[in-house]
Scaffold this motif. Sequence first.
Motif, PDB file in Angstrom:
ATOM      1  N   PRO A 202      82.743  -0.367 -25.481  1.00 35.10           N
ATOM      2  CA  PRO A 202      83.227   0.870 -26.106  1.00 35.10           C
ATOM      3  C   PRO A 202      84.634   1.175 -25.618  1.00 35.10           C
ATOM      4  O   PRO A 202      84.947   0.953 -24.443  1.00 35.10           O
ATOM      5  CB  PRO A 202      82.227   1.933 -25.619  1.00 35.10           C
ATOM      6  N   ALA A 203      85.485   1.637 -26.502  1.00 34.23           N
ATOM      7  CA  ALA A 203      86.875   1.930 -26.130  1.00 34.23           C
ATOM      8  C   ALA A 203      86.952   3.335 -25.545  1.00 34.23           C
ATOM      9  O   ALA A 203      87.401   4.268 -26.192  1.00 34.23           O
ATOM     10  CB  ALA A 203      87.783   1.796 -27.342  1.00 34.23           C
ATOM     11  N   THR A 204      86.524   3.465 -24.293  1.00 32.83           N
ATOM     12  CA  THR A 204      86.462   4.795 -23.677  1.00 32.83           C
ATOM     13  C   THR A 204      87.302   4.905 -22.414  1.00 32.83           C
ATOM     14  O   THR A 204      87.225   5.918 -21.721  1.00 32.83           O
ATOM     15  CB  THR A 204      85.003   5.155 -23.329  1.00 32.83           C
ATOM     16  N   ASP A 205      88.102   3.884 -22.101  1.00 35.86           N
ATOM     17  CA  ASP A 205      88.879   3.945 -20.859  1.00 35.86           C
ATOM     18  C   ASP A 205      90.377   3.981 -21.129  1.00 35.86           C
ATOM     19  O   ASP A 205      91.167   3.445 -20.371  1.00 35.86           O
ATOM     20  CB  ASP A 205      88.525   2.772 -19.942  1.00 35.86           C
ATOM     21  N   TYR A 206      90.758   4.668 -22.204  1.00 36.56           N
ATOM     22  CA  TYR A 206      92.173   4.795 -22.542  1.00 36.56           C
ATOM     23  C   TYR A 206      92.964   5.496 -21.434  1.00 36.56           C
ATOM     24  O   TYR A 206      94.154   5.243 -21.244  1.00 36.56           O
ATOM     25  CB  TYR A 206      92.350   5.611 -23.822  1.00 36.56           C
ATOM     26  N   HIS A 207      92.315   6.411 -20.740  1.00 34.64           N
ATOM     27  CA  HIS A 207      92.989   7.224 -19.726  1.00 34.64           C
ATOM     28  C   HIS A 207      93.005   6.564 -18.354  1.00 34.64           C
ATOM     29  O   HIS A 207      93.574   7.108 -17.413  1.00 34.64           O
ATOM     30  CB  HIS A 207      92.295   8.586 -19.624  1.00 34.64           C
ATOM     31  N   VAL A 208      92.367   5.420 -18.212  1.00 31.12           N
ATOM     32  CA  VAL A 208      92.229   4.762 -16.914  1.00 31.12           C
ATOM     33  C   VAL A 208      93.274   3.656 -16.774  1.00 31.12           C
ATOM     34  O   VAL A 208      93.184   2.636 -17.455  1.00 31.12           O
ATOM     35  CB  VAL A 208      90.816   4.157 -16.743  1.00 31.12           C
ATOM     36  N   PRO A 209      94.270   3.831 -15.940  1.00 31.37           N
ATOM     37  CA  PRO A 209      95.267   2.767 -15.751  1.00 31.37           C
ATOM     38  C   PRO A 209      94.588   1.444 -15.390  1.00 31.37           C
ATOM     39  O   PRO A 209      93.739   1.385 -14.492  1.00 31.37           O
ATOM     40  CB  PRO A 209      96.124   3.290 -14.595  1.00 31.37           C
ATOM     41  N   GLY A 210      94.926   0.399 -16.127  1.00 26.51           N
ATOM     42  CA  GLY A 210      94.310  -0.899 -15.896  1.00 26.51           C
ATOM     43  C   GLY A 210      93.054  -1.132 -16.705  1.00 26.51           C
ATOM     44  O   GLY A 210      92.543  -2.256 -16.738  1.00 26.51           O
ATOM     45  N   GLY A 211      92.534  -0.085 -17.359  1.00 29.73           N
ATOM     46  CA  GLY A 211      91.355  -0.251 -18.197  1.00 29.73           C
ATOM     47  C   GLY A 211      91.672  -1.090 -19.425  1.00 29.73           C
ATOM     48  O   GLY A 211      92.824  -1.181 -19.859  1.00 29.73           O
TER      49      GLY A 211
END
Length: 424
Positions: A202-211
């Motif tokens: 799932p594309a849910t780590d847009y806010h996580v640097p390196g995600g």
Amino acid sequence: MPKNLKSRRRSGIYFIAWSTALILVVGYVSPSFAKTEVTLNDFYRPFDLSEINQNNMQSWPYYRYTSMHWDEYGIFGTVHIMEAEKPAKLEVVKEPFNISLDIRKGWPFVESLTATQTKGFLIMKDNQIIGEFYDNGLDHNQTQLLQSSSKTYAGVIISKLIDEGKIDPNQSIESYLPDFVGSKIGKAKVQEVLDMTSGLLPATDYHVPGGEAFLFEIEQGLKPGKPTGHRNAIKNAKVQNKPGEVYTYNDKNTDLLAILAEEVSGHPFNRLLSDLFNDFGANSSGSIALTVDGTASPSYGISTTLRDYALFHQWIAQGKAPKSFYDSVKNLDKDLLGKSESGKSLANALGTPVAYGSQAWYLPEYNVIYTAGSYGQYGFSDLNSGMSVVFMQDWEDNAVPQKLVETVDRAKFLINKLGKQNDS
């Protein structure tokens, strides 16, 4: 699409279960967990264009401007989409829809629009403009970035190629793209990529640097960073399920469809979009954002005018889109969204069941196909009446639950009132 915005505190219908369901279903996330609350003061604050940079260009107040000028702000630029050779002839009805009408008791339609920062609203049937509204600097000649509503255009283009016999939806991606042989996504069927059931995370780590999703936005030109290659990022995408098991929303599915369409057609994706603009009679040219590879990104990047967005949805509402597109979107047997817990939560929040197929959303109770994009880009095709209803908005976040509900409620209100009225 993840954006560099600050998330709002949730209250009332912003309950955690609904917010979580929205993330799982639509793939949108609050890009920051900062405690600072975004207010309307931020939206209306004056600013100089010199203040806009790659880190703030999708936050208030700047996004109300950059969303209409993405050709200037997409990090890797954009490429042209041609208007139709024979544009549809539009006319405004003599007695347009009264936006002062109450959508609910004591809540005029126009107040509903301004409460969700609507910059464009249009109702269309048989090339007649039944209602039209502009705000926030938008006018009928100005384009707006559609965000994830762009995905449905890609779904339609792949469906055209299916109908033409150039793609078999039951064949694997690697059978068409040799360099995808051995990749996890390469084993997925074309239909599974269309339906967001290819097995990707799932594309849910847009806010996580390196995600993974965070890094993919660098490849797309949505945020600054050091790209490594758009196509390679898709080939190396991680999976968490076997293809065909679970619905998981991920932009890589859609951008892969553009790569596939170019391969089997022999044409660049913007040329295929120009052909589609020709099919529905686009009155104006548009554009699509490019990636670091110089290829198109239809997962978010189409910019078009409000009227052409309405023409696209009218074309779908009139039954003129590819047959395989309707067969897929309306096939509830294969729909994995509606059967999931997150899909059921979304249906409960919107007050009606929701299904997903071929990069489009479907409300079976209303027989309506709709597109959905970050910050409130929503279009509805009423298959019963042939009417389209579209909204271009400037929300403070990718998805704001109560504004999503309000937008869908407005569409249902208009379809119930005008769709049936125009049929009689």
